[in-house]
Design a protein around this motif. Structure first.
Motif, PDB file in Angstrom:
ATOM      1  N   VAL A 121       4.521  -3.755 -10.889  1.00 12.65           N
ATOM      2  CA  VAL A 121       4.913  -3.601 -12.288  1.00 12.65           C
ATOM      3  C   VAL A 121       3.702  -3.671 -13.212  1.00 12.65           C
ATOM      4  O   VAL A 121       3.644  -2.993 -14.242  1.00 12.65           O
ATOM      5  CB  VAL A 121       5.942  -4.700 -12.659  1.00 12.65           C
ATOM      6  CG1 VAL A 121       6.211  -4.704 -14.159  1.00 12.65           C
ATOM      7  CG2 VAL A 121       7.237  -4.502 -11.882  1.00 12.65           C
ATOM      8  N   GLU A 124       2.201  -0.520 -14.511  1.00 12.10           N
ATOM      9  CA  GLU A 124       3.046   0.436 -15.224  1.00 12.10           C
ATOM     10  C   GLU A 124       2.890   0.367 -16.738  1.00 12.10           C
ATOM     11  O   GLU A 124       3.373   1.250 -17.448  1.00 12.10           O
ATOM     12  CB  GLU A 124       4.514   0.218 -14.846  1.00 12.10           C
ATOM     13  CG  GLU A 124       4.818   0.547 -13.386  1.00 12.10           C
ATOM     14  CD  GLU A 124       6.301   0.565 -13.107  1.00 12.10           C
ATOM     15  OE1 GLU A 124       7.078   0.744 -14.064  1.00 12.10           O
ATOM     16  OE2 GLU A 124       6.685   0.418 -11.936  1.00 12.10           O
ATOM     17  N   ALA A 138      12.778  -2.577 -12.854  1.00 10.35           N
ATOM     18  CA  ALA A 138      12.501  -2.600 -11.415  1.00 10.35           C
ATOM     19  C   ALA A 138      13.480  -3.503 -10.686  1.00 10.35           C
ATOM     20  O   ALA A 138      13.967  -3.164  -9.595  1.00 10.35           O
ATOM     21  CB  ALA A 138      11.070  -3.061 -11.172  1.00 10.35           C
ATOM     22  N   GLU A 141      16.887  -1.843 -10.445  1.00 11.46           N
ATOM     23  CA  GLU A 141      16.943  -0.783  -9.437  1.00 11.46           C
ATOM     24  C   GLU A 141      16.881  -1.326  -8.014  1.00 11.46           C
ATOM     25  O   GLU A 141      17.504  -0.774  -7.105  1.00 11.46           O
ATOM     26  CB  GLU A 141      15.789   0.204  -9.663  1.00 11.46           C
ATOM     27  CG  GLU A 141      15.897   0.991 -10.959  1.00 11.46           C
ATOM     28  CD  GLU A 141      14.684   1.866 -11.199  1.00 11.46           C
ATOM     29  OE1 GLU A 141      13.777   1.860 -10.336  1.00 11.46           O
ATOM     30  OE2 GLU A 141      14.639   2.551 -12.245  1.00 11.46           O
TER      31      GLU A 141
END
Length: 276
Positions: A121, A124, A138, A141
């Motif tokens: 992460v 990102e 994240a 998901e």
């Protein structure tokens, strides 16, 4: 929005129990974007409630019941006016600096898998807010949200990531642990969420501290920041720290409704029940 809440918890006691003593955190506080219009607590058998504040400034009550019988029934009900603040939380009771909320607990301890998950992460986004949104998405998901029984503790962060499933409290543990690795203070919140159907639920989510903004609320199971449908109850380091009731019961039954009080079509006995 004016959110109408009714929350009932029934605890069945051990036969022959002479005294039942418990502490409850089931009273919301006022802050920016949240005003408690009315709120009441009731315990059966009838007893006296002793108000207090815990270490984090949450409103709590303790009580004791002599010869309580087979069960104790706790009922909280009220109405809370809320505004959409884009998830930003201000005007809350803050007893400690944000840095305290970098402290891990057994439920939010880091593992190599969590570190690797958080590092994905990190790349990102360039700032803390962007990384927190990426972390929330994240988790949403990668992990399936499940329900949990009232008296079953939420899974630890490492267990949630390994199983790829967890209740809202478990998802919050994972978010908190990963945020800590990213150097961002994060904490656990309990409360209620009113939904479009008018049923609503008791729920747990996270708050993370963002420089120049302050605390921001993130709900990983729903992949959104808290809206006007959210009523904030208590804050702590993990799910155990914000539990509604401590000190009672062999098994429990819970009924929760949270609806928009200004929409008659939604003002019905919507219920979310969990039983152990």
């Amino acid at each position: 929005m004016r959110v109408r809440v009714r929350h009932e918890v029934v605890h069945r006691l051990e036969p022959g129990m002479r005294t039942a003593i418990a502490s409850i955190r089931i009273t919301p506080r006022n802050h920016y974007g949240q005003y408690v219009h009315r709120w009441s607590l009731d315990v059966q058998p009838d007893c006296r409630l002793y108000p207090q504040e815990d270490a984090f400034g949450n409103l709590a009550h303790t009580f004791s019941v002599e010869a309580p019988g087979e069960e104790i029934i706790l009922t909280a009900a009220g109405e809370v006016d809320t505004q959409d603040t884009s998830g930003i939380v201000r005007g809350t009771m803050e007893r400690f600096p944000p840095s305290l909320f970098l402290r891990p607990t057994p439920l939010t301890e880091l593992t190599q898998d969590i570190v690797a998950f958080a590092d994905l992460v990190r790349a990102e986004a360039k700032d803390e807010l962007g990384r927190l949104h990426a972390l929330m998405n994240a988790i949403n998901e990668a992990v399936e949200e499940t329900e949990r029984a009232l008296e079953v503790p939420a899974r630890a962060a490492a267990e949630v990531l390994e199983a790829k499933s967890g209740c809202p409290g478990g998802l919050t543990h994972l978010f908190t642990a990963a945020a800590h690795h990213l150097g961002i203070p994060a904490r656990h919140v309990s409360g209620y969420v009113a939904d479009e159907e008018g049923t609503g639920e008791a729920r747990e989510w996270a708050e993370a501290h963002v420089p120049k903004i302050g605390w921001v609320a993130f709900d990983c199971g729903r992949s959104l920041c808290a809206t006007e449908a959210y009523v904030r109850l208590a804050v702590g380091l993990d799910s155990l720290g914000v539990s509604v009731l401590k000190g009672l019961g062999l098994n429990a039954r819970e009924t929760v409704s949270a609806c928009d009080a200004r929409c008659p079509s939604k003002d019905r006995q919507g219920q979310s029940q969990r039983q152990q």
